[in-house]
Write an enzyme that holds these catalytic residues in place. Structure first.
Site, short mmCIF file in Angstrom:
data_model
loop_
_atom_site.label_atom_id
_atom_site.label_comp_id
_atom_site.label_asym_id
_atom_site.label_seq_id
_atom_site.Cartn_x
_atom_site.Cartn_y
_atom_site.Cartn_z
N GLU A 134 -34.85 -52.90 -25.95
CA GLU A 134 -33.56 -53.28 -26.04
C GLU A 134 -33.07 -54.58 -24.94
O GLU A 134 -33.24 -53.92 -23.61
CB GLU A 134 -32.50 -51.99 -25.91
CG GLU A 134 -31.20 -52.45 -26.13
CD GLU A 134 -30.22 -51.09 -26.28
OE1 GLU A 134 -30.69 -50.22 -26.59
OE2 GLU A 134 -29.09 -51.08 -25.64
N LYS A 142 -26.14 -41.91 -24.73
CA LYS A 142 -27.24 -42.93 -25.33
C LYS A 142 -27.61 -43.93 -24.21
O LYS A 142 -28.65 -44.47 -23.99
CB LYS A 142 -26.93 -43.26 -26.68
CG LYS A 142 -27.60 -44.27 -27.44
CD LYS A 142 -27.90 -45.73 -27.03
CE LYS A 142 -29.05 -46.50 -27.75
NZ LYS A 142 -29.20 -47.71 -27.26
N ASP A 184 -43.55 -38.36 -21.74
CA ASP A 184 -43.09 -37.65 -23.29
C ASP A 184 -41.56 -37.87 -23.63
O ASP A 184 -40.68 -36.96 -22.94
CB ASP A 184 -43.41 -36.24 -23.65
CG ASP A 184 -43.16 -35.77 -25.03
OD1 ASP A 184 -42.33 -36.19 -25.78
OD2 ASP A 184 -43.74 -34.84 -25.24
N HIS A 197 -23.95 -59.27 -24.23
CA HIS A 197 -24.95 -58.98 -25.23
C HIS A 197 -25.13 -60.33 -25.78
O HIS A 197 -26.31 -60.24 -26.53
CB HIS A 197 -24.47 -58.00 -26.20
CG HIS A 197 -24.84 -56.76 -25.53
ND1 HIS A 197 -24.81 -55.32 -26.34
CD2 HIS A 197 -25.21 -56.19 -24.27
CE1 HIS A 197 -25.00 -54.19 -25.57
NE2 HIS A 197 -25.34 -54.75 -24.42
#
Ligand code: MEV
Length: 429
Positions: free
Chosen positions: A82, A269, A285, A383
């Protein structure tokens, strides 16, 4: 380390970045001379890691910079696809380092193994018997994995839980035995699974119940870490907002994420953008961490923000994150994946507790960066620049064409693939 060599890191070419890492003392010269070899996973190894292996799937590896954690500087490898994540973490870490950096606490580092029993004739009596025989149970668990005991770890205590029958799910009464295991530098899934499977028959014998399974719990509530920071308002001024305004807006953004699950999921998130990137780069993991962290965020019965941002009595902004982080620095794929070995070197071979502190601090930094942008100029401005670059690459731009198309695309009326293609073909004429 002489981290001044890493200044303007983003402006350097790939080769210059590796050279800077050597000059800064982050990696050894040998590593830089054979850079790809340190990151590429050979098919021969990959074939032994999974089944039906046909290749490897690359994800970019970058470095989170400017991190000061417990008064120690860190260069933090982050694996993510990302855009903006690493820039945002590094930018936040810079502000926070000017305010003294992150302070962390590793509360405990025990992993949990579960044995679930049904058809226990007398639940209360079974619980009493289990607690009375706790030492024996622990001894039997340790006998199943003596090497961890020899290294100073092993099963340490047990706990029992009764989960009553539930009509909605048509489930019976369960008696659950938790065994708490100190796995030292390992995440310890194999250690725990070996132990719980070994003691299952004994637990059945003691309780008269029937064990439905024995397995590690990824809800690692006995493996919690906290990272905090304290930022004076003069470091918060931004985009026409005073430092006090930014602080108050960050506090409100956090309150919103504490009370509204729709926002909390997006807020968390953002935290996990940073957390997962370090977890993945360190060979741990990501699914185990994600599952545990989200369950922890919902521990009150409602899903809430993992971070807390509040105003201190003197007006500073206080940040805090606490969550379960059962990672390891050995075992699993860490020892066989050379990129994981390499990232460990970049981090200065941290202990598991230190790695927990690093990951929690990256999560807090990532959240700070996201909400600071959201409550001021928004995130699209930053962005869009990166989106323009992705579009330029998708349109087929190569080498210095990428920067040229990106620059023009940012000024174009419509920033889309069609415009990127048109700009590229104009450039090629
Ligand atoms: C994007 O990947 C993450 C953010 O949405 C996080 C947030 O909203 O806090 C920017």
């Amino acid at each position: 380390m002489k981290l001044s060599y890493l200044s303007k890191f983003y402006q350097k070419s790939l080769i210059e970045r590796w050279e800077a890492l050597v000059s800064a003392g982050v990696i050894a010269e040998d590593d830089a001379s054979d850079m790809n070899n340190h990151l590429q996973l050979p098919n021969e190894i990959a074939n032994h890691m999974i089944e039906n292996q046909i290749g490897t799937y690359d994800v970019p590896l970058g470095l989170g910079l400017n991190f000061l954690i417990n008064n120690k500087e860190f260069v933090i490898p982050m694996a993510t696809e990302e855009p903006s994540v690493i820039a945002a973490a590094s930018y936040a870490a810079k502000t926070i380092s000017h305010a003294g950096g992150f302070t962390t606490t590793v509360h405990n580092r025990m992993m949990i193994g579960q044995i679930a029993l049904k058809d226990v004739p007398n639940l209360a009596l079974a619980e009493q018997v289990l607690l009375k025989e706790a030492d024996d149970i622990i001894e039997k668990a340790n006998a199943a994995h003596p090497s961890i005991v020899n290294r100073g770890g092993g099963a340490k205590s047990i706990e029992t839980r009764i989960i009553e029958a539930n009509d909605t799910y048509d489930s019976p009464d369960f008696l659950v035995v938790h065994i708490h295991v100190e796995t030292l530098e390992a995440m310890g899934a194999n250690i725990i699974n070996t132990m719980v499977e070994a003691i299952k028959p004994y637990i059945e014998e003691l309780t008269g119940g029937s064990a439905i399974m024995g397995i590690l719990s990824n809800y690692a509530t006995e493996c919690l870490v906290t990272s905090t920071c304290r930022i004076p308002v003069h470091l918060l001024e931004r985009a026409g907002y005073t430092g006090e305004e930014v602080r108050d807006r960050i506090v409100e953004a956090c309150q919103f994420a504490l009370v509204d699950p729709y926002r909390a999921v997006t807020h968390n998130k953002g935290v996990m953008n940073g957390v997962d990137a370090v977890v993945l780069a360190s060979g741990n993991d990501t699914r185990a961490i994600e599952a545990g962290v989200h369950a922890y965020a919902a521990r009150s019965g409602q899903y809430r923000s993992l971070t807390k941002w509040t105003k201190a009595a003197n007006g500073d902004l206080l940040g805090e994150i606490t969550f379960p982080l059962p990672i390891g620095t050995v075992g699993g794929s860490i020892s066989i994946h050379q990129a994981a070995q390499f990232t460990k070197e970049v981090l200065g071979s941290p202990s598991a507790k230190e790695l927990e502190s690093i990951i929690a601090s990256v999560g807090l930094a990532q959240n700070f960066s996201a909400i600071r942008a959201l409550v001021t100029e928004g995130i699209q401005k930053g962005h869009m620049g990166l989106q323009a670059k992705s579009l330029a690459i998708s349109a087929g731009a190569k080498g210095d064409q990428i920067e040229k198309v990106t620059k023009q695309l940012k000024q174009a009326k419509n920033m889309n693939l069609e415009t990127a293609k048109a700009l590229l073909s104009k450039l090629n004429k």
